[in-house]
Scaffold this active site. Structure first.
Site, PDB file in Angstrom:
ATOM      1  N   GLN A  86       1.775  -5.883  -3.003  1.00 13.22           N
ATOM      2  CA  GLN A  86       2.253  -6.047  -1.765  1.00 13.22           C
ATOM      3  C   GLN A  86       3.604  -5.381  -1.626  1.00 13.22           C
ATOM      4  O   GLN A  86       4.223  -4.677  -2.352  1.00 13.22           O
ATOM      5  CB  GLN A  86       2.207  -7.277  -1.166  1.00 13.22           C
ATOM      6  CG  GLN A  86       0.765  -7.867  -1.223  1.00 13.22           C
ATOM      7  CD  GLN A  86       0.409  -8.905  -2.366  1.00 13.22           C
ATOM      8  OE1 GLN A  86       1.482  -9.419  -3.233  1.00 13.22           O
ATOM      9  NE2 GLN A  86      -0.617  -9.231  -2.596  1.00 13.22           N
ATOM     10  N   GLY A 142      -5.066  -3.975  -4.137  1.00  8.61           N
ATOM     11  CA  GLY A 142      -5.619  -3.021  -4.830  1.00  8.61           C
ATOM     12  C   GLY A 142      -4.847  -1.747  -5.169  1.00  8.61           C
ATOM     13  O   GLY A 142      -4.568  -1.019  -4.100  1.00  8.61           O
ATOM     14  N   HIS A 143      -4.495  -1.579  -6.137  1.00  9.66           N
ATOM     15  CA  HIS A 143      -3.975  -0.289  -6.790  1.00  9.66           C
ATOM     16  C   HIS A 143      -4.756   0.864  -7.039  1.00  9.66           C
ATOM     17  O   HIS A 143      -5.386   0.574  -7.836  1.00  9.66           O
ATOM     18  CB  HIS A 143      -2.971  -0.504  -7.831  1.00  9.66           C
ATOM     19  CG  HIS A 143      -1.826  -1.554  -7.560  1.00  9.66           C
ATOM     20  ND1 HIS A 143      -1.075  -1.938  -8.782  1.00  9.66           N
ATOM     21  CD2 HIS A 143      -1.158  -1.836  -6.282  1.00  9.66           C
ATOM     22  CE1 HIS A 143      -0.047  -2.728  -8.232  1.00  9.66           C
ATOM     23  NE2 HIS A 143      -0.031  -2.566  -6.586  1.00  9.66           N
ATOM     24  N   ASP A 168       0.793  -1.089   0.011  1.00 14.00           N
ATOM     25  CA  ASP A 168      -0.047   0.212   0.037  1.00 14.00           C
ATOM     26  C   ASP A 168       0.954   1.233  -0.009  1.00 14.00           C
ATOM     27  O   ASP A 168       0.402   2.289   0.669  1.00 14.00           O
ATOM     28  CB  ASP A 168      -1.069   0.098   1.227  1.00 14.00           C
ATOM     29  CG  ASP A 168      -1.614  -1.416   1.409  1.00 14.00           C
ATOM     30  OD1 ASP A 168      -2.307  -1.671   0.086  1.00 14.00           O
ATOM     31  OD2 ASP A 168      -1.860  -1.782   2.576  1.00 14.00           O
ATOM     32  N   LYS A 216       2.308   2.279  -5.012  1.00 11.29           N
ATOM     33  CA  LYS A 216       2.723   1.631  -6.374  1.00 11.29           C
ATOM     34  C   LYS A 216       2.031   2.054  -7.465  1.00 11.29           C
ATOM     35  O   LYS A 216       2.443   2.323  -8.478  1.00 11.29           O
ATOM     36  CB  LYS A 216       2.905   0.154  -6.197  1.00 11.29           C
ATOM     37  CG  LYS A 216       4.012  -0.232  -5.080  1.00 11.29           C
ATOM     38  CD  LYS A 216       4.003  -1.621  -5.009  1.00 11.29           C
ATOM     39  CE  LYS A 216       2.893  -2.337  -4.424  1.00 11.29           C
ATOM     40  NZ  LYS A 216       2.552  -1.957  -3.016  1.00 11.29           N
TER      41      LYS A 216
END
Ligand code: GDP
Length: 427
Positions: A225, A40-41, A13, A16
Site C-alpha cells: 500500500q 497485488g504487486h 499501486d 513498487k
C-alpha cells in the site's frame, strides 16, 4: 548496496513491485513487514506477468531469501495458492527461499466474511476495503483474540483458540448481521490441515533477520500500500490497518531501526487511489477517464477501477517528510505522453485559508480546492528512452519541477512495466 526500505509514497499501486524486483538482485533478503494479501504487486519479466500478493517480489530471483514477517496478516490459503501457482510456472519455492513468521497473524474465512458484512453495515460510510479480511484480522490481533501462524502448527491448541474466536464471530454474524453462522468444525479441520502444509516454512523470522543484519547481509524491506493509507498518518478512517512506511519496519519485521538503511519512496508521475476517502487532485471528468485507461489503472487483485488525478505535490511532500526518504522513484512517466498541459497540485484552499502542507488536522476535506500549476506536456512516446538527455525537454522539465516541489531527489525514473524500462539517477 546498503539495506533499503522501499515504500509507496502515495495511495498504493505506485509500481513498487517492479522497483523491488529490479533491486532484489542487489540484496540477500527481501522482507514483507505489514499488510496482507490485498497488495497485488505486478512484476513483468521477459514479457511474462507475475502478480504477487503475499510473497515478496524477490522470489523471482534465485538465491534470494524472502521473508513474510510478524507484522503481516497472512491468509494461509491464499499463500498456499500463491506457492503452488509459482511452482507450476517453474519458480522453486522452498524453505530455503521462503520464510514465514510464526508470529504473523492468520486471516480466516470469518475475517473475510466480516470484512464484507462490516462494509454493508456501514453503508454510505464504507471504507471501500478489498474484502480480504485484513482489517478484521488486525482488529483481532489488537483485541488479543487472534491466532498466529505458529498456533496452526499445534492442532489441539489451534482448535481450541479457533472455536473461541468463532463463538464471538458467529454471534456477530447471526445476531447483528442476521446471516448464517460459519461451520466451526469444518474451519477447524481445514485450517489445521493448512498449518501442516505450511509448517516447513515457519520460523522465528525476526531472529533470522537480526542475525542476517549483524552478519552484514543487505535487507530490502518491501512496503505494501502507500503512506497516505497509513493507519496513523494517512487519511483516517479511509486507510489500511497497518503502518505502511519505514516506521512500520522495526515492529513489523522485528529488527532495530538502525537495520533500515536508506528509505526510497515510490510514486507515479500522477496519482491514483482505490476505494473511498480524500483525493484532492482527483479528475472526475473525461481526462481522468483517459488517464485511467492510458495507465491501465485497474486493481491487480480486485480489478476495481482506480480513481485517477494529477500529481499532488502537497501530499507527496508530506509522505516524504514523514518517512525521511533519501530519494524517490518516479514511475509510469511514459503514461503522460500525449497529455497536456499537465497540472501539478501545489496547494489547497478552503474558506480563504491556503494550505501548502498536508492538512492532517482537518476532519473533512469537503470543499477543499486545489491550486494547480500548469506544465507543458510532450507528445512523444518515451517508453524506449534510457538516458535523461534523450527525454523530451518538457518531460525533463516536469521531472525537475516535481523534484523541486517535493524537495527530495528522484533517484530513478520508470518508463514501462518491463524490468529494464528505467533511467537510473543514482539508484
Ligand atoms: P504496486 O502494488 O505498487 O506494485 O503497483 P501495481 O502492481 O498495482 O501497479 C503498477 C502497475 O504498473 C503494474 O501493472 C506494473 O507492471 C505497471 N508499471 C510499473 N511501472 C511502470 C512504468 O513505469 N510504466 C508503465 N507503463 N507501467 C508500469
Amino acid at each position: 548496496m546498503p539495506s533499503l526500505s522501499v515504500f509507496g509514497a502515495q495511495w498504493g499501486d505506485e509500481g513498487k513491485g517492479k522497483v523491488i524486483d529490479l533491486l532484489a538482485d542487489r540484496v540477500h533478503v527481501v522482507v514483507r513487514y505489514q499488510g496482507g494479501a490485498n497488495a497485488g504487486h505486478t512484476v513483468v519479466v521477459d514479457g511474462q506477468k507475475w502478480i504477487l500478493h503475499l510473497i515478496p517480489s524477490g522470489i523471482l530471483h534465485p538465491g534470494i531469501v524472502n521473508v513474510i514477517a510478524a507484522g503481516v496478516a497472512v491468509d494461509p490459503i491464499t499463500l498456499l495458492g500463491e506457492i503452488d501457482g509459482l511452482m507450476k510456472r517453474g519458480v522453486d519455492v522452498t524453505p530455503r527461499n521462503l520464510r514465514l513468521s510464526a508470529s504473523a497473524h492468520v486471516i480466516f474465512d470469518q475475517h473475510k466474511r466480516l470484512d464484507a458484512l462490516n462494509e454493508r453495515w456501514k453503508g454510505e460510510g464504507r471504507i471501500g476495503t478489498t474484502g480480504r479480511g485484513i482489517g478484521p484480522c488486525y482488529a483481532d490481533k489488537a483485541s488479543r483474540t487472534g491466532l498466529r501462524i505458529g498456533d496452526l502448527l499445534d492442532p489441539a491448541h489451534c482448535a481450541a483458540r479457533l472455536r473461541a474466536n468463532l463463538a464471538e464471530k458467529n454471534a456477530l454474524i447471526e445476531r447483528v448481521h442476521e446471516e448464517v453462522p460459519m461451520d466451526v468444525e469444518e474451519l477447524v479441520s481445514r485450517y489445521t490441515a493448512v498449518g501442516k502444509r505450511l509448517a516447513p516454512f515457519v520460523t522465528d523470522t525476526g531472529a533470522e533477520l537480526r542475525a542476517a543484519w549483524r552478519a552484514g547481509k543487505e535487507l530490502l524491506f518491501e512496503g505494501a500500500q502507500g503512506v497516505m493509507l497509513d493507519l496513523d498518518h494517512g487519511t483516517y478512517p479511509y486507510v489500511t490497518s497497518s503502518s505502511t512506511g519505514p516506521g512500520g519496519i522495526p515492529s513489523g519485521a522485528g529488527v532495530p531501526p538502525q537495520a533500515i538503511g536508506r528509505s526510497i519512496g515510490i510514486a507515479k508521475a500522477y496519482c491514483t487511489r482505490v476505494g473511498e476517502g480524500p483525493f484532492p487532485t482527483e479528475l472526475m471528468d473525461a481526462e481522468g477517464e483517459r488517464l485511467r485507461a492510458a495507465g491501465h489503472e485497474y486493481g491487480s487483485t480486485t480489478g476495481r477501477p482506480r480513481r485517477a488525478g494529477w500529481f499532488d505535490a502537497v501530499a507527496m511532500r508530506y509522505t516524504l517528510s514523514l518517512t525521511g526518504a533519501d530519494g524517490w522513484v518516479m514511475t509510469k512517466l511514459d503514461i503522460l505522453g500525449g497529455f497536456g498541459p499537465l497540472k501539478i497540485g501545489v496547494a489547497y484552499h478552503r474558506d480563504g485559508e491556503r494550505f501548502t502542507e498536508w492538512p492532517s488536522h482537518l476532519s473533512s476535506f469537503d470543499g477543499l480546492e486545489v491550486e494547480y500549476e500548469d506544465h507543458p506536456g510532450w507528445p512523444e512516446d518515451i517508453a524506449a528512452v534510457r538516458r535523461m538527455e534523450d527525454l523530451p525537454e518538457a518531460c525533463r522539465g516536469y521531472v525537475a519541477r516535481l523534484e523541486e516541489l517535493v524537495g527530495v531527489p528522484v533517484v530513478m525514473l520508470s518508463v514501462g512495466a518491463e524490468r529494464d524500462a528505467v533511467l537510473s539517477r543514482g539508484l
